[in-house]
Motif scaffolding. Structure first.
Motif, short mmCIF file in Angstrom:
data_model
loop_
_atom_site.label_atom_id
_atom_site.label_comp_id
_atom_site.label_asym_id
_atom_site.label_seq_id
_atom_site.Cartn_x
_atom_site.Cartn_y
_atom_site.Cartn_z
N ALA A 46 40.05 43.96 37.10
CA ALA A 46 40.37 42.58 37.96
C ALA A 46 40.09 43.13 38.90
CB ALA A 46 42.13 43.20 38.02
N HIS A 64 46.87 50.11 39.45
CA HIS A 64 45.74 49.89 38.51
C HIS A 64 44.63 50.83 38.62
CE1 HIS A 64 47.16 45.10 39.04
NE2 HIS A 64 47.70 46.07 38.27
N VAL A 72 48.87 42.66 35.71
CA VAL A 72 48.17 43.26 35.16
C VAL A 72 47.76 44.89 34.71
CG1 VAL A 72 45.58 43.80 36.84
CG2 VAL A 72 47.57 41.83 37.26
N LEU A 117 38.03 39.51 33.29
CA LEU A 117 39.05 39.99 34.42
C LEU A 117 39.76 39.21 35.07
CD1 LEU A 117 35.29 40.31 36.39
CD2 LEU A 117 37.03 42.33 36.23
N ARG A 118 41.54 39.52 35.73
CA ARG A 118 42.60 38.98 36.03
C ARG A 118 42.18 38.97 37.21
NH1 ARG A 118 45.70 39.49 40.66
NH2 ARG A 118 47.36 38.34 40.28
N TYR A 157 50.19 38.49 39.43
CA TYR A 157 49.88 40.26 40.27
C TYR A 157 51.23 41.23 38.83
CZ TYR A 157 49.03 44.16 43.38
OH TYR A 157 48.98 44.80 44.49
#
Ligand code: GTR
Length: 328
Positions: free
Chosen positions: A208, A220, A196, A169-170, A193
């Motif tokens: 994320a 996203h 991503v 996970l970011r 950011y």
């Protein structure tokens, strides 16, 4: 000798006079904003720029550079501290590495609701944060709503911490977020950011975490189709001015700029509440599976070691944590 002295004195006198009589030099401010056109924060910071120009009769003009084109937040913080940027909308989450006191807001599940977060930020705790930031040359003039953040990913809904196991996970640039994800069994990768979307698309990361408006505006949601509401972070953001810029202003201009910043935050908070609804509806209509985590206790319980470690490392900040927890 006497003549020279006279000339010198006359010159100094003339210079003093010029300094007094000269009209204030026009200033062009550069502002940093990570969000795109139409986003609540963008509208609000652009309104601030306009209000500053109006209030100073055009002596100060301000331009906002949107979409993070001047760099990611950590770079922008450095630029603002150096005075190369005059104002910015910063998230207090990744402010922690520069201003440790603000790390408090990054303790997972700290705030109970956005309304409670605003009450805290608009009171003495907010003033403490502003003081700590000023010591690092960042003048926080008002607080925006940074939204309630939850996890999303490309694999499956998250219902229990076991569902995070092995997920890459970011997170934003702050070690507390790495600890948070690790406590839940996932692997955290701090990343800018702007990187991503591509990383989700190519599978470099599985997911994320963010609020609905950013999940939407960053696209996203097109790639990571499972959004699981646990609201692990409810973050404030600031409208900040560089100390160099601030110190160079008259008291009257400072008051006008502060007033514009407060009006900007009021506008942002209003637009924000509307955008959260709009974005949630939009992503659901596009096929995103939204679920609400039923047993939050299981997630919260895993955060105890993070709080213990933090309070041990920052004993002076512990009363502020307690103060926030006691705020209704
Ligand atoms: C957004 C926030 C940005 C930035 C971004 C991120 O919600 O408004 O300032 O922090 O999240 O995840 O990097």
């Amino acid at each position: 000798m006497t003549i020279r002295l006279h000339i010198g004195a006359a010159l100094a006198g003339a210079l003093t006079l010029a300094a007094v009589a000269a009209p204030a030099v026009a200033q062009n401010w550069r502002g940093w904003n990570i969000h795109p056109e139409g986003y609540p924060n963008t509208t609000a910071i652009e309104q601030f720029a306009k209000d500053v120009a109006t209030a100073t009769d055009g002596r100060i003009t301000a331009k906002v550079y949107n979409g993070g084109i001047l760099g990611d937040q950590p770079d922008a913080i450095d630029q603002l501290r150096a005075g190369a940027l005059n104002f910015a909308n910063f998230n207090l989450g990744p402010m922690g590495p520069v201003v440790p006191a603000t790390d408090i807001v990054s303790l997972p599940y700290l705030f109970k609701s956005p309304a409670q977060m605003h009450r805290v930020m608009d009171g003495p705790v907010g003033r403490e944060f502003a003081k700590a930031m000023a010591k690092k040359d960042i003048i926080a003039l008002s607080w925006y709503d940074g939204g309630s953040r939850s996890f999303y990913n490309t694999k499956h809904p998250i219902k229990t911490p076991a569902d995070l196991k092995g997920l890459k996970l970011r997170v934003m640039n702050n070690d507390l977020y790495v600890q948070m994800v690790a406590q839940l069994g996932g692997n955290a990768t701090p990343m800018a950011y702007g990187e991503v979307f591509q990383s989700l698309k190519t599978g470099v990361i599985d997911g994320a975490e963010n609020n609905f408006p950013s999940y939407d505006s960053s696209n996203h949601y097109e790639v990571a189709k499972y959004y699981s509401i646990d609201n692990h972070l409810i973050l404030p953001e600031c409208l900040c001015v560089a100390k160099k810029t601030w110190d160079g202003m008259s008291k009257a201009d400072q008051a006008a700029v502060r007033k514009a910043a407060i009006a900007s935050a009021q506008l942002q908070r209003k637009l924000w509440a509307q955008q959260v609804q709009k974005s949630e509806t939009k992503v659901e209509a596009s096929g995103v599976k939204v679920n609400e985590v039923a047993d939050l206790g299981a997630f919260q319980a895993r955060m105890t070691p993070i709080y213990t470690k933090f309070e041990k490392a920052h004993p002076k900040l512990t009363p502020i944590i307690k103060q926030i927890q006691a705020t209704k």
